[in-house]
Design a protein around this motif. Structure first.
Motif, PDB file in Angstrom:
ATOM      1  N   GLN B 135       0.860  -1.182  -0.071  1.00 55.06           N
ATOM      2  CA  GLN B 135      -0.046   0.000   0.089  1.00 55.06           C
ATOM      3  C   GLN B 135       0.697   1.344  -0.134  1.00 55.06           C
ATOM      4  O   GLN B 135       0.452   2.175  -0.562  1.00 55.06           O
ATOM      5  CB  GLN B 135      -1.008  -0.045   1.226  1.00 55.06           C
ATOM      6  N   HIS B 136       1.776   1.422   0.884  1.00 57.07           N
ATOM      7  CA  HIS B 136       2.551   2.488   0.963  1.00 57.07           C
ATOM      8  C   HIS B 136       4.067   2.639   0.447  1.00 57.07           C
ATOM      9  O   HIS B 136       4.570   3.656   0.201  1.00 57.07           O
ATOM     10  CB  HIS B 136       2.833   2.745   2.157  1.00 57.07           C
ATOM     11  N   SER B 137       4.586   1.502  -0.236  1.00 64.69           N
ATOM     12  CA  SER B 137       5.932   1.516  -0.838  1.00 64.69           C
ATOM     13  C   SER B 137       5.976   0.994  -2.318  1.00 64.69           C
ATOM     14  O   SER B 137       7.025   0.950  -2.836  1.00 64.69           O
ATOM     15  CB  SER B 137       6.806   0.570  -0.131  1.00 64.69           C
ATOM     16  N   GLY B 138       4.712   0.836  -2.958  1.00 59.17           N
ATOM     17  CA  GLY B 138       4.609   0.354  -4.449  1.00 59.17           C
ATOM     18  C   GLY B 138       5.525  -0.886  -4.443  1.00 59.17           C
ATOM     19  O   GLY B 138       5.727  -1.106  -5.675  1.00 59.17           O
ATOM     20  N   LEU B 139       5.251  -1.788  -3.623  1.00 63.52           N
ATOM     21  CA  LEU B 139       5.837  -3.043  -3.740  1.00 63.52           C
ATOM     22  C   LEU B 139       4.891  -3.985  -3.610  1.00 63.52           C
ATOM     23  O   LEU B 139       4.234  -4.308  -2.566  1.00 63.52           O
ATOM     24  CB  LEU B 139       6.941  -3.362  -2.528  1.00 63.52           C
ATOM     25  N   LYS B 140       4.804  -4.780  -4.947  1.00 65.81           N
ATOM     26  CA  LYS B 140       3.649  -5.572  -5.005  1.00 65.81           C
ATOM     27  C   LYS B 140       3.931  -7.071  -4.904  1.00 65.81           C
ATOM     28  O   LYS B 140       5.192  -7.478  -5.178  1.00 65.81           O
ATOM     29  CB  LYS B 140       2.982  -5.373  -6.397  1.00 65.81           C
ATOM     30  N   PHE B 141       3.156  -7.875  -4.350  1.00 69.73           N
ATOM     31  CA  PHE B 141       3.619  -9.204  -4.044  1.00 69.73           C
ATOM     32  C   PHE B 141       2.776 -10.347  -4.470  1.00 69.73           C
ATOM     33  O   PHE B 141       1.504 -10.216  -4.669  1.00 69.73           O
ATOM     34  CB  PHE B 141       3.450  -9.331  -2.302  1.00 69.73           C
ATOM     35  N   ILE B 142       3.399 -11.305  -5.100  1.00 64.42           N
ATOM     36  CA  ILE B 142       2.514 -12.296  -5.624  1.00 64.42           C
ATOM     37  C   ILE B 142       2.757 -13.726  -4.905  1.00 64.42           C
ATOM     38  O   ILE B 142       4.180 -14.006  -4.677  1.00 64.42           O
ATOM     39  CB  ILE B 142       3.074 -12.666  -7.095  1.00 64.42           C
ATOM     40  N   ALA B 143       2.078 -14.370  -4.386  1.00 61.92           N
ATOM     41  CA  ALA B 143       2.106 -15.662  -3.826  1.00 61.92           C
ATOM     42  C   ALA B 143       2.098 -16.598  -4.897  1.00 61.92           C
ATOM     43  O   ALA B 143       0.984 -16.898  -5.705  1.00 61.92           O
ATOM     44  CB  ALA B 143       0.966 -15.851  -2.776  1.00 61.92           C
ATOM     45  N   ALA B 144       3.355 -17.004  -5.295  1.00 58.75           N
ATOM     46  CA  ALA B 144       3.211 -18.335  -6.439  1.00 58.75           C
ATOM     47  C   ALA B 144       3.384 -19.541  -5.800  1.00 58.75           C
ATOM     48  O   ALA B 144       4.201 -20.163  -5.443  1.00 58.75           O
ATOM     49  CB  ALA B 144       4.530 -18.168  -7.200  1.00 58.75           C
ATOM     50  N   LEU B 145       2.043 -20.250  -5.537  1.00 63.66           N
ATOM     51  CA  LEU B 145       1.857 -21.481  -4.865  1.00 63.66           C
ATOM     52  C   LEU B 145       2.145 -22.383  -5.675  1.00 63.66           C
ATOM     53  O   LEU B 145       1.495 -23.008  -6.527  1.00 63.66           O
ATOM     54  CB  LEU B 145       0.388 -21.387  -4.297  1.00 63.66           C
ATOM     55  N   ASN B 146       3.508 -23.039  -5.773  1.00 63.03           N
ATOM     56  CA  ASN B 146       3.813 -23.874  -6.497  1.00 63.03           C
ATOM     57  C   ASN B 146       3.391 -25.471  -6.050  1.00 63.03           C
ATOM     58  O   ASN B 146       3.635 -26.559  -6.351  1.00 63.03           O
ATOM     59  CB  ASN B 146       5.468 -23.987  -6.678  1.00 63.03           C
ATOM     60  N   GLY B 147       2.683 -25.431  -4.991  1.00 65.58           N
ATOM     61  CA  GLY B 147       2.064 -26.606  -4.230  1.00 65.58           C
ATOM     62  C   GLY B 147       0.914 -26.274  -3.246  1.00 65.58           C
ATOM     63  O   GLY B 147       0.762 -25.120  -3.024  1.00 65.58           O
TER      64      GLY B 147
END
Lengths: 555, 555
Positions: B135-147
């Motif tokens: 929200q505040h640092s422009g750092l986007k997160f993706i959870a790549a659930l490989n299992g």
């Protein structure tokens, strides 16, 4: 299979905690006097020490148990229905120098954990009903504290619109639970102090840790009360304020004929069947068997046996019975039977006349019964079967359920139908309708669903997101049986916690804060040895020379 | 005096639960691999079974303990400060067919109640820091659930902006805590499912009761994940989505030089002294001893020893130490020393440059440290004495305190002073500033106080509602001693519950819901015999042939 952990802590009461009845009436009140004087009613607490629900405690100093609170809930309800002329209610006490000492400590100390939790829930619902009457029925409440109001006594005052405290040099308001008992004020006190009266949080901290409380000018400055009034002027100021508040009421002028609430001795529109093996209660709610009243006047004529009143009162009564007297029941199955067109007809009557004083009371009653359902710590499953009438206000049962199953069998059709009461007039504690809460992800779909013409068959209902599953005829019995068996196999505590978190998505209100945040912390504390252990503060209260011993680890 | 109730339930661990350190760095990570590829960072979980914090459990299947989560928190923090070029972070696992199995059950089962509660609090704060970075640092997160992602594994995914689940016919997301362990998902899962991802409440109910979880298309339809991706395309889709999310980031283009966070081996701006008798920790925070940086570039030059960074990191570290390693400490006394003008000068620097990527990280760090203070289950008292520097960001300590005492002695003056950071940039979990929360009753006074010129003396501070009490020289020592002694005499549990209700008046947010409603219910369940008793579900987990026995009473 059942083992009772509380026993290890010595907290399983020997006397039965079953509650004989939630029905009462003014002629049977033991602890309250209800007096009417034109537009002002006076509800005076005069608790009889020896007339508690159980005999192992005495209700000294206007302290209360569930029986006292059942009378209070009844009185508020009756003023709403039976006395349209009343515009302000003064809540006071007939004891000298004491308003109310709160929930009886010895009763709490000797009660089981589930009883304590359910007791607090009921008293919370009663106080919220007072605030609901103020907000929605134009009935304004004054707490006339003619003496000290401590703990639940002050919490009762907090539920009123105004608090007047006698300024006699000794009478105070207090929340002594933390310093004296090692528990929280259990009836919304902390939440109302900072969120409703907006007492500054550091002042609230100090206030909540001094057993003797705060009085006089300081109580006013800190916003704990509205006025501190010298003894000589107290009655006059109370009368003046009651008059001023009454003037702000929108109750009907000149209307004096109310609807007498007849006791619920049998259930006509609700059937309940217990299944101990699956720890399940099945409820059937019945559609009205008569046409809707033609007018509010006709409803008044019909009295409290009219479906719109009686069905909700029966649901309310059944829920209280389930909560307090059937602790082992984990799942409530919601079913309906009858003609959905009749339900919608009655709903339309309520919707069309909701500005009439009596009909708005009916609507508020329906709303509160459904909120009581949302707040019941049992799994709610709705089963939509042929012959059911999940339409309008009864469709709310499906929307309130944790899950719903709708039979999809062309030979035995089932249907759901929306009506005017699904669009907002029956909100949950979070302020949203059940439909809105359900469709948080796609708010625009609420409108779509509401504007749908006619009934929803199983396929449509599933697509619209109104039901969870639509098994066909072949799967129906097995799927339901498995769902019920699985539910019965899960930890009752984990289910209570889970349901409390999933049911109330969306905004939080004073009400959800009380039942979510405050009650959850209280339940935790009610389970902690520091409160209820052998050397816990609640256990040792009143035992001369005994001081609690605490596990000092902060958690 | 101390007795430990948990022992009766067999849950007092033999191994010490003290945490050696909350400081780590990528070269010391045991359980995570951090890899950088331009604007995308890849944070891969690869938990080493035998390297848990204690030796009585093995961290199988990428399950985690506190040590694993300390590394995760560190990694997120370092990406923010040390890698301005990173715009998207992929969180994935290096184990085959398993993303993460959640918190280690044997670790939980053998942990004391306070440890469990504090462990969950820390992991919650770490997940909220991920959302804060988005929200505040422009750092986007993706959870790549490989299992499969179960329990805390799925909850970690829920904290990310997007969830991609491999569609291999077996990998699922699940919250199996209720069916398998008789407890709740403890890291925000239930709240995020219905409130963040807005999963329909009946689907959430079903999902939270099936141990095997939900996979593939159904997981997408139910909004549990954003995409289910065939194995052959998984890496490509993850890369594409990372690129797409990175494109939405507002992190600086072309900036590659970050600020290395040096380990905190000693404390320069914070002093802590424990007083076991009063079960009290005294903290002194020191004003900067050097001028503020002239520019963000100069701050970058100074590195993480700069006051604006180091003081907050030290506070954060001290709070974690107090929570986890000093359970017996009930009260934290907040003190300051130094030149208030210096504090305000540094605050002005932060305020003026808060749009610069590094300075906004500094501000977010300060904000999070203060939130950690709000959420610490210890009483907070602030003492304002001569020589103190409660100005600007350090004044927040007074506003965060449950009570504050300010010496009123003309011969030894004391003062408070507001600055630009008191007006909003350091919000509490409820979204309001501490000043707004404090002045809920009179919102217009917030502006008045903020526009006040110069310092507030004791009388002015009291009148403005900034402090609770202003004892004079004669009363000071006694009043403080009595306050501390009284606090030490109260039930630690009741205080925790009370403070949790009084500190967060006003609006509720996802964050306050997690710490208020969800955590309180979880704490309750963590205390219940149905979970932690000898025959409780958590206790018996993994013991072949043993089935839990439940007290079936619904509470």
């Amino acid at each position: 299979m059942q083992y009772v952990a509380g026993m290890a802590l010595g907290h399983e009461p020997t006397a039965s905690e079953a509650v004989p009845s939630f029905q009462t009436s003014p002629d049977r009140y033991r602890h309250w006097k209800l007096r009417f004087d034109g537009e002002v009613a006076r509800l005076s607490m005069d608790v009889q020490e020896e007339e508690g629900l159980r005999k192992d405690y005495a209700l000294k100093l206007n302290s209360y148990d569930l029986g006292v609170d059942v009378e209070l809930a009844d009185a508020v309800q009756r003023i709403r229905f039976e006395h349209p002329e009343v515009r302000a209610v003064v809540i006071t006490s007939l004891k000298d120098r004491i308003f109310c000492a709160g929930a009886n400590i010895f009763m709490l100390g000797s009660s089981s954990h589930p009883f304590k939790v359910n007791f607090c829930k009921f008293t919370n619902e009663t106080r919220l009903a007072i605030e609901d009457a103020s907000q929605h029925s134009g009935l304004k409440f004054i707490a006339a504290l003619n003496g000290t109001a401590s703990g639940g006594g002050y919490e009762l005052a907090l539920a009123c619109d105004e608090i007047l405290l006698i300024d006699d040099g000794s009478s105070a308001v207090s929340l002594p639970e933390v310093p004296l008992l090692g528990v929280l004020p259990g009836t919304g006190g902390l939440t109302r102090v900072v969120d409703k009266r907006k007492v500054r949080r550091d002042l609230a901290d100090f206030f909540s840790t001094v057993a003797e409380g705060v009085k006089g000018k300081r109580a006013v400055e800190w916003r704990l009360v509205d006025q501190a009034v010298p003894k000589s002027k107290f009655e006059q100021v109370v009368a003046d304020r009651a008059k001023a508040l009454a003037a702000r009421s929108d109750r009907p002028k000149g209307e004096t004929r109310g609807m007498t609430l007849q006791p619920i001795t049998d259930r006509r529109f609700l059937k309940m069947k217990l299944n101990p093996q699956l720890r399940m209660a099945e409820l059937w709610m019945r559609a009205p068997d008569a046409p809707a009243p033609a007018s509010p006047a006709q409803l008044l004529e019909q009295g409290s046996d009219a479906w719109v009143v009686r069905a909700s009162r029966e649901l309310d009564d059944a829920l209280l019975e389930l909560r307090m007297n059937h602790l082992d029941i984990g799942t409530v199955v919601l079913r309906t039977e009858g003609d959905p067109a009749r339900v919608l007809e009655h709903d339309r009557f309520v919707s069309q006349h909701q500005d009439h004083w009596l009909v708005r009371e009916v609507l508020a009653l329906q709303k509160r019964a459904l909120k009581r359902l949302d707040l019941t710590s049992k799994t709610l499953f709705a089963f939509v079967e042929p012959g059911s009438c999940f339409a309008g206000s009864l469709l709310e049962l499906v929307l309130a359920a944790d899950r719903s199953y709708m039979l999809d069998d062309p030979k035995r059709p089932t249907a759901l139908q929306l009506g005017p009461l699904n669009g907002g007039p029956l909100p949950m504690s979070n302020g949203l309708s059940r439909l809105q809460t359900r469709m948080l992800a796609e708010p625009q779909r609420v409108k779509e669903v509401l504007s749908h013409q006619g009934p929803f068959g199983p396929e449509e209902a599933l697509a619209a997101g109104l039901v969870t599953f639509t098994p066909d005829d072949l799967d129906w019995d097995d799927e339901l049986r498995i769902a019920l068996e699985e539910r019965a196999s899960l930890s009752p505590d984990a289910l209570t916690g889970m349901e409390n978190n999933l049911r109330f998505a969306g905004p939080e209100t004073l009400e959800t804060k009380i039942f979510g945040r405050l009650s959850a912390w209280q339940n935790w504390i009610f389970q902690r040895p520091n409160a209820v252990g052998e050397r816990g503060a609640l256990t040792l209260y009143g035992q001369a020379g005994q001081r609690p011993q605490f596990d000092v680890r902060r958690t």
